[in-house]
Design an enzyme around this catalytic site. Structure first.
Site, PDB file in Angstrom:
ATOM      1  CB  SER A  35      -0.957   0.019   1.192  1.00  0.00           C
ATOM      2  OG  SER A  35      -0.248   0.219   2.399  1.00  0.00           O
ATOM      3  CE  LYS A  78      -2.815   2.010   4.819  1.00  0.00           C
ATOM      4  NZ  LYS A  78      -2.497   1.087   3.788  1.00  0.00           N
TER       5      LYS A  78
END
Length: 169
Positions: A35, A78
């Site tokens: 990701s 993230k």
């Protein structure tokens, strides 16, 4: 006998110091998933510093590690895109914070999914993976804006692979 006790004392002190350092200062983690490509890759080993967010909130662009809100046993990594009070919109492949288009040299491709959040709640951050089209992040209800209390720390240094060793930006 005194020598044995002395060795036991040294070992116990070493374990206590290691526990305190890992618990409050930094922690090694391994990236699991894609990701954050191209910034981070599956298998990268990082050092996550825990101290920065004990004294001040995250900043735009910080790469954070946090407990997955729907199951805190799992950790996600993230990038911080929005802070409390910000409005977030993704349209036509571009991300806008408070109506201003973000310049994002760290992503591979434009974001396919449109999204709108009128206001990032207090004491939370809005996060996105750099590999937007393959990232489970704040756009999804099971993640949502990440509460400050779920943030473990700031990913600061990549230690593996050695050819990419260095500070994360």
């Amino acid at each position: 006998m005194n020598e044995v006790l002395s060795w036991i004392e040294v070992i116990v002190v070493a374990f206590v110091i290691a526990f305190l350092i890992r618990g409050f200062i930094f922690e090694p983690i391994t990236v699991n998933g894609d990701s954050m490509i191209p910034t981070l890759h599956n298998g990268d080993d990082l050092i996550v510093f825990k101290l920065p967010y004990r004294f001040s909130p995250p900043k735009y662009g910080d790469i954070i590690v946090f407990k997955y809100p729907s199951d805190p046993r799992y950790h996600y990594i993230k990038r911080v895109i929005g802070l409390p009070g910000d409005s977030i919109e993704i349209k036509d492949g571009e991300v806008y914070v408070n109506g201003k288009k973000l310049i994002e040299p760290y992503i591979n491709e434009k974001t396919l999914m449109d999204f709108k959040l009128d206001k990032v709640p207090d004491d939370t951050v809005f996060v996105l993976g750099d590999n937007r089209n393959w990232s489970r992040d704040s756009r999804y209800p099971d993640v949502g804006p990440v509460p400050f209390k779920n943030i473990i720390g700031k990913a600061t240094i990549r230690i593996w692979p050695l050819n990419k060793f260095g500070l994360l930006r």
